[in-house]
Design a protein around this motif. Structure first.
Motif, PDB file in Angstrom:
ATOM      1  N   GLN A 149       0.823  -1.206   0.000  1.00  0.00           N
ATOM      2  CA  GLN A 149       0.000   0.000   0.000  1.00  0.00           C
ATOM      3  C   GLN A 149       0.862   1.264   0.000  1.00  0.00           C
ATOM      4  OE1 GLN A 149      -2.386  -0.550   3.492  1.00  0.00           O
ATOM      5  NE2 GLN A 149      -3.726  -2.083   2.564  1.00  0.00           N
ATOM      6  N   ILE A 150       1.900   1.258   0.835  1.00  0.00           N
ATOM      7  CA  ILE A 150       2.766   2.431   0.930  1.00  0.00           C
ATOM      8  C   ILE A 150       3.536   2.638  -0.368  1.00  0.00           C
ATOM      9  CG2 ILE A 150       4.837   3.332   2.070  1.00  0.00           C
ATOM     10  CD1 ILE A 150       3.756   2.091   4.661  1.00  0.00           C
ATOM     11  N   ASP A 151       4.056   1.558  -0.950  1.00  0.00           N
ATOM     12  CA  ASP A 151       4.801   1.669  -2.193  1.00  0.00           C
ATOM     13  C   ASP A 151       3.918   2.243  -3.302  1.00  0.00           C
ATOM     14  OD1 ASP A 151       7.302   0.950  -3.772  1.00  0.00           O
ATOM     15  OD2 ASP A 151       5.764  -0.138  -4.899  1.00  0.00           O
ATOM     16  N   ALA A 152       2.688   1.757  -3.388  1.00  0.00           N
ATOM     17  CA  ALA A 152       1.772   2.270  -4.409  1.00  0.00           C
ATOM     18  C   ALA A 152       1.485   3.755  -4.194  1.00  0.00           C
ATOM     19  CB  ALA A 152       0.475   1.462  -4.393  1.00  0.00           C
ATOM     20  N   ARG A 153       1.280   4.117  -2.950  1.00  0.00           N
ATOM     21  CA  ARG A 153       0.965   5.520  -2.666  1.00  0.00           C
ATOM     22  C   ARG A 153       2.135   6.438  -3.014  1.00  0.00           C
ATOM     23  NH1 ARG A 153      -2.065   8.066   2.555  1.00  0.00           N
ATOM     24  NH2 ARG A 153      -1.432  10.244   2.290  1.00  0.00           N
ATOM     25  N   LEU A 154       3.350   6.035  -2.656  1.00  0.00           N
ATOM     26  CA  LEU A 154       4.506   6.904  -2.831  1.00  0.00           C
ATOM     27  C   LEU A 154       5.064   6.892  -4.256  1.00  0.00           C
ATOM     28  CD1 LEU A 154       6.428   6.231   0.500  1.00  0.00           C
ATOM     29  CD2 LEU A 154       4.911   8.147  -0.052  1.00  0.00           C
ATOM     30  N   THR A 155       4.685   5.922  -5.053  1.00  0.00           N
ATOM     31  CA  THR A 155       5.238   5.830  -6.410  1.00  0.00           C
ATOM     32  C   THR A 155       4.224   6.111  -7.509  1.00  0.00           C
ATOM     33  OG1 THR A 155       4.831   3.427  -6.481  1.00  0.00           O
ATOM     34  CG2 THR A 155       6.999   4.165  -5.695  1.00  0.00           C
ATOM     35  N   THR A 156       2.931   6.065  -7.196  1.00  0.00           N
ATOM     36  CA  THR A 156       1.923   6.249  -8.250  1.00  0.00           C
ATOM     37  C   THR A 156       0.940   7.375  -7.974  1.00  0.00           C
ATOM     38  OG1 THR A 156       0.353   4.664  -7.283  1.00  0.00           O
ATOM     39  CG2 THR A 156       2.051   3.784  -8.775  1.00  0.00           C
ATOM     40  N   GLU A 157       0.886   7.888  -6.751  1.00  0.00           N
ATOM     41  CA  GLU A 157      -0.091   8.907  -6.399  1.00  0.00           C
ATOM     42  C   GLU A 157       0.606  10.237  -6.104  1.00  0.00           C
ATOM     43  OE1 GLU A 157      -2.575   7.583  -3.224  1.00  0.00           O
ATOM     44  OE2 GLU A 157      -2.864   5.583  -4.085  1.00  0.00           O
ATOM     45  N   PRO A 158      -0.051  11.350  -6.408  1.00  0.00           N
ATOM     46  CA  PRO A 158       0.551  12.661  -6.102  1.00  0.00           C
ATOM     47  C   PRO A 158       0.619  12.860  -4.587  1.00  0.00           C
ATOM     48  CG  PRO A 158      -1.713  12.920  -6.859  1.00  0.00           C
ATOM     49  CD  PRO A 158      -1.360  11.484  -7.077  1.00  0.00           C
ATOM     50  N   PRO A 159       1.708  13.453  -4.081  1.00  0.00           N
ATOM     51  CA  PRO A 159       1.833  13.671  -2.629  1.00  0.00           C
ATOM     52  C   PRO A 159       0.783  14.653  -2.133  1.00  0.00           C
ATOM     53  CG  PRO A 159       3.574  14.821  -3.808  1.00  0.00           C
ATOM     54  CD  PRO A 159       2.872  13.955  -4.824  1.00  0.00           C
ATOM     55  N   GLU A 160       0.333  14.435  -0.894  1.00  0.00           N
ATOM     56  CA  GLU A 160      -0.704  15.290  -0.332  1.00  0.00           C
ATOM     57  C   GLU A 160      -0.138  16.575   0.267  1.00  0.00           C
ATOM     58  OE1 GLU A 160      -3.298  13.268   2.327  1.00  0.00           O
ATOM     59  OE2 GLU A 160      -4.064  11.909   0.780  1.00  0.00           O
TER      60      GLU A 160
END
Length: 315
Positions: free
Chosen positions: A151-162
Motif C-alpha cells: 500500500q505504501i509503495d503504491a501511494r509513494l510511487t503512483t499517487e501525487p503527494p498530499e
C-alpha cells in the motif's frame, strides 16, 4: 477527560488512589499511551496499550516474580489480575523506575556487562508450559507488513503527494528503491534453532538505568532463537546498540559464552529492517511526529543504517 478516566480506572481496577497523573512522551508505539501516576506514597508507570499480545505482560510478570532483577514487577488488580481492559486495550501498572533512558545517556562498560547478565537470565528462564505454549513465535507486526508495504509503495510511487512532507518522503523512497525492493523480495530463510524467551525489542530505547539496568516494554515478547535479541548487540542498531568493540565485549562478558548463528542474526536483522522501513514510512504519512519519522526512516536507509546493512548482507 482522559486524565479523569485514568484516575477512575486506577482506583476501581488497581485500588490506587492517584493524587497526580501526567502523560509520558517517550516511546515510538503509537498504539500505546504511557502515564506516570503518583499516590501519596509511590509512583507508577501506567500503560494503556493495544499493541503486542497479553502474553508479553504475563512473561514480564513471571520473570519479575522469578527474581530476575531488572524486569519491572507487575502491580496486580484488585482481583489479582495482571491487567484490566478498557476500549479493547490493556491497562497495566508497574512501579515507576526513576532512572535515565539509556538511549539518551548510553551505557558504561560496567552497565553493558550488567545488561548482558540481565538478557542472559531472560533467555535462560523456563516459563510454565502453558505460558510457553501461548507465546507467539514471531512478532504480530510481521504478519501485516507485506500488505502495508504494498500500500505504501503504491501511494509513494503512483499517487501525487498530499503535502510537502509526503513529497520528501516519496523522494527518499525513490532514492532507496533498490534497497527497499531487496528487503521486500529477498527474505532470508527463517532459522530453526532452539527457542527461548526473547524480549524482541531490547535496544537502548527500552533500557532505564539507575543503580541497576532495567529492561522495559515487554509487549512484543516472542519465543524465538536467542539471535532475535542478540541481533541488537551485533550491529545495525546505531547508537541504540553497542557502538564500539569494547561495548560489545562488555555486553558478552555479562551474557556469557555463546556462538550466535550468523544466518539467524541476518534473518532477524532483515525482519527488523523491513519493519522499520515500512512502519516509519507509514508514520511519516499518518503521524504523529511525521517530521521525526521521516528523519528516522532516512537514517535507517542510509549507508550504515539497518536497512542498508540488511539488504546488502552486512553488519
Amino acid at each position: 477527560m482522559r486524565e479523569t478516566l485514568m484516575r477512575r480506572w486506577l482506583v476501581e481496577d488497581f485500588g490506587l488512589g492517584v493524587v497526580e497523573i501526567a502523560p509520558v512522551g517517550h516511546g515510538a508505539d503509537v498504539a500505546a499511551q504511557v502515564w506516570q501516576a503518583k499516590t501519596v506514597a509511590n509512583a507508577y508507570a501506567v500503560k494503556w496499550s493495544g499493541a503486542g499480545s497479553n502474553t508479553g505482560h504475563q512473561v514480564a510478570a513471571f520473570l519479575a516474580d522469578s527474581g530476575i532483577e531488572g524486569v519491572p514487577e507487575a502491580v496486580r488488580t484488585v482481583d489479582s489480575g495482571l491487567w484490566s481492559v478498557h476500549a479493547k486495550k490493556r491497562l497495566t501498572v508497574t512501579p515507576w523506575i526513576d532512572g535515565a533512558r539509556a538511549a539518551e545517556t548510553g551505557l558504561t562498560d560496567e552497565q553493558w556487562t550488567q545488561y548482558g547478565v540481565l538478557l542472559r537470565r531472560v533467555h535462560d528462564a523456563e516459563p510454565p508450559e502453558r505460558l510457553r505454549n501461548a507465546l507467539p513465535k514471531r512478532s504480530p507486526v510481521d504478519s501485516r507488513i507485506p500488505e502495508l508495504a504494498e500500500q505504501i509503495d503504491a501511494r509513494l510511487t503512483t499517487e501525487p503527494p498530499e503535502d510537502e512532507l509526503e513529497e520528501r518522503l516519496a523522494a527518499v523512497w525513490k532514492e532507496h528503491a533498490d534497497t527497499i525492493t531487496r528487503l521486500l523480495t529477498e527474505r532470508p530463510p527463517e532459522p530453526s534453532g532452539p527457542r527461548v524467551v526473547c524480549h524482541a525489542d531490547p535496544h537502548l530505547g527500552n533500557v532505564l538505568v539507575n543503580a541497576s539496568v532495567h529492561l522495559i516494554d515487554w509487549d512484543d515478547v516472542v519465543l524465538a532463537p536467542r539471535e532475535q535479541d542478540l541481533m541488537f548487540m551485533l550491529g545495525g542498531m546505531g547508537s541504540l546498540g553497542p557502538t564500539t568493540p569494547e561495548q560489545r565485549s562488555a555486553f558478552f562478558t555479562g551474557y556469557g559464552d555463546v556462538e550466535p548463528d550468523p544466518d539467524a542474526v541476518a534473518y532477524y536483522r532483515h525482519v527488523r529492517a523491513v519493519e522499520d522501513v515500512v512502519l516509519w514510512a507509514e508514520q511519516a504519512i499518518t503521524g504523529p511526529d511525521r517530521e521525526d519519522s521521516l528523519s528516522i526512516l532516512s537514517g535507517v536507509l542510509e549507508p550504515g543504517g539497518l536497512a542498508h546493512l540488511a539488504a546488502n548482507g552486512r553488519g
